[in-house]
Design a protein around this motif. Sequence first.
Motif, short mmCIF file in Angstrom:
data_model
loop_
_atom_site.label_atom_id
_atom_site.label_comp_id
_atom_site.label_asym_id
_atom_site.label_seq_id
_atom_site.Cartn_x
_atom_site.Cartn_y
_atom_site.Cartn_z
N UNK A 111 0.81 -1.22 0.00
CA UNK A 111 0.00 0.00 0.00
C UNK A 111 0.84 1.26 0.00
N UNK A 112 0.38 2.24 -0.76
CA UNK A 112 1.00 3.55 -0.73
C UNK A 112 0.61 4.27 0.55
N UNK A 113 1.35 5.29 0.87
CA UNK A 113 1.02 6.04 2.09
C UNK A 113 1.34 7.51 1.95
N UNK A 114 0.53 8.31 2.60
CA UNK A 114 0.80 9.74 2.75
C UNK A 114 1.16 10.00 4.20
N UNK A 115 2.24 10.70 4.42
CA UNK A 115 2.57 11.14 5.78
C UNK A 115 2.47 12.65 5.83
N UNK A 116 1.69 13.13 6.75
CA UNK A 116 1.46 14.57 6.83
C UNK A 116 1.74 15.11 8.22
N UNK A 117 2.03 16.41 8.23
CA UNK A 117 2.10 17.13 9.49
C UNK A 117 0.94 18.13 9.47
N UNK A 118 0.09 18.07 10.48
CA UNK A 118 -1.10 18.91 10.52
C UNK A 118 -1.01 19.79 11.76
N UNK A 119 -1.15 21.11 11.55
CA UNK A 119 -1.07 21.98 12.72
C UNK A 119 -2.35 22.78 12.90
N UNK A 133 -4.10 4.07 -5.15
CA UNK A 133 -3.60 5.45 -5.00
C UNK A 133 -4.72 6.48 -5.02
N UNK A 134 -5.73 6.26 -5.89
CA UNK A 134 -6.82 7.23 -6.01
C UNK A 134 -7.62 7.29 -4.72
N UNK A 135 -7.87 6.15 -4.12
CA UNK A 135 -8.63 6.12 -2.86
C UNK A 135 -7.84 6.80 -1.74
N UNK A 169 -7.28 11.42 1.77
CA UNK A 169 -6.43 12.50 2.26
C UNK A 169 -7.10 13.86 2.00
N UNK A 170 -7.69 14.02 0.80
CA UNK A 170 -8.39 15.28 0.47
C UNK A 170 -9.59 15.50 1.39
N UNK A 171 -10.34 14.44 1.62
CA UNK A 171 -11.53 14.57 2.47
C UNK A 171 -11.15 14.93 3.90
N UNK A 184 4.40 15.49 4.02
CA UNK A 184 5.84 15.25 4.24
C UNK A 184 6.38 14.22 3.28
N UNK A 185 5.60 13.16 3.08
CA UNK A 185 6.06 12.06 2.23
C UNK A 185 4.87 11.44 1.53
N UNK A 186 5.08 11.06 0.29
CA UNK A 186 4.04 10.33 -0.40
C UNK A 186 4.67 9.15 -1.11
N UNK A 187 4.21 7.95 -0.77
CA UNK A 187 4.69 6.74 -1.45
C UNK A 187 3.54 6.15 -2.23
N UNK A 188 3.78 5.93 -3.50
CA UNK A 188 2.75 5.32 -4.33
C UNK A 188 2.64 3.82 -4.01
N UNK A 189 1.49 3.27 -4.33
CA UNK A 189 1.28 1.84 -4.15
C UNK A 189 2.14 1.05 -5.13
N UNK A 190 2.73 -0.04 -4.63
CA UNK A 190 3.50 -0.93 -5.49
C UNK A 190 2.67 -2.18 -5.72
N UNK A 191 2.15 -2.37 -6.91
CA UNK A 191 1.32 -3.55 -7.14
C UNK A 191 2.18 -4.81 -7.29
N UNK A 192 1.69 -5.93 -6.79
CA UNK A 192 2.37 -7.20 -7.05
C UNK A 192 2.02 -7.63 -8.47
N UNK A 193 2.95 -8.36 -9.11
CA UNK A 193 2.76 -8.71 -10.53
C UNK A 193 1.71 -9.80 -10.66
N UNK A 194 0.72 -9.61 -11.54
CA UNK A 194 -0.36 -10.60 -11.67
C UNK A 194 0.14 -12.00 -12.02
#
Length: 411
Positions: free
Chosen positions: A214-222, A294-296, A301-303, A324-334
């Motif tokens: 899974x991809x992940x977003x890491x944010x700092x929120x103040x 990634x779209x979800x 994150x937007x919501x 702070x960081x955004x990692x895209x999802x890495x799909x496993x090969x079908x």
Amino acid sequence: MSVDTSARTVMERCEILASYSEEPDRLTRRFATRAMQQVNETVMAWMHAAGMTVEQDNIGNLIGRYEASHAGAKTLLLGSHLDTVRDAGKYDGPLGVMVALACVERLFARQKRLPFAIEVLAFADEEGLRYNNAYLGSKFMTGTLDPKVLHLTDTKGITMAEAIRSFGGNPDPDTLQIARWRQDELLGYCEVHIEQGPVLEARNLPVGVVTAISGQNRLSVSFTGEAGHAGTVPMSLRHDALCAAAEFVLSVETLAGSLPGVVATVGQVTVQPGASNVIPGKVVLSLDVRHQDNAVRELASDQLEELAREICDTRGVSLGWQLLQEHKTIPCAPGLTRLLEQAIEEMGYPLLSLPSGAGHDGVTLSELTNIAMLFVRCRDGISHNPAESVTVEDVDVALNVLERFVLLYSV
Ligand SMILES: [Zn+2]
């Protein structure tokens, strides 16, 4: 159901490897340490005995190679990492190396050679504990390690370059960006790993096939409100940053819970000025959002940002939203994944596909080749903890699946 001796051997070896630690009372094995040298020597001997040629590369990764039936054949990569977190369990990493090794041992015992070579990789660093920089081992092998990391220092001020040198390696910056393999030499990478979560246990299944990392977003929120006297400012006139943050934390839980598969976590909160008789003026919190699509993940994150704005508007608090960081999802090969599924089905187990919420070396390997992962059930989903536990029966299933996967690939 009877368990094969090779599964018992895997369990015994995980015990042996767990005895090599930097700390006497708990398992901690960081990159390029004496404890790593000891596990490398031990695993090297096992690899040799399994008919492999063994090499320790320039930063301490081990590569055991089991030759193909003919020269010039491609290579299938199996493996995992041998470093650990602090106060670790015995299976996160080493289990994947030991299952891959046992798989080759079975082939060697039958004197069976395949139309491709197998390399069992034992990465020197995945967790990034010593230099706070994950995937060192696999980045080095794929030629994607940034030479700047050689200057990073550990808690004792030892640079990574010095650590590599004292481990017997060669921290030559010029070689860091050369991959060990050409893309067209490889067939793919398959890793067996403990699930590190509770899903397989809840479904009462020994193994599951990973769909994606899974991809992940890491944010700092103040949240910036207004500090004030806890005794004199009436409730109706406050702009309490912590109350806004608290409302946000609960809406993170609610929103993530309403979007299937989304996981979102607030793990750090700092409150300023942080006194019992002062209304909190500023709160900074961490936000971690993950999903295999990634779209979800972006939508979630937007919501969340929208929700935070609404909360702040209502409360007269201003919002800071920093990705702070955004990692895209890495799909496993079908293709590879289908072979793992076929192996599981042939053995009569129901199929369960699940995303990996945690990162793995496959993230890095995916830059060079197709990846697949097999998860093994672990007790209570506990990991990064000495209570990490797997059963020999489940290891037996994982080993049979991996062996079958390799054989299916060869037909
Ligand atoms: Zn791991």
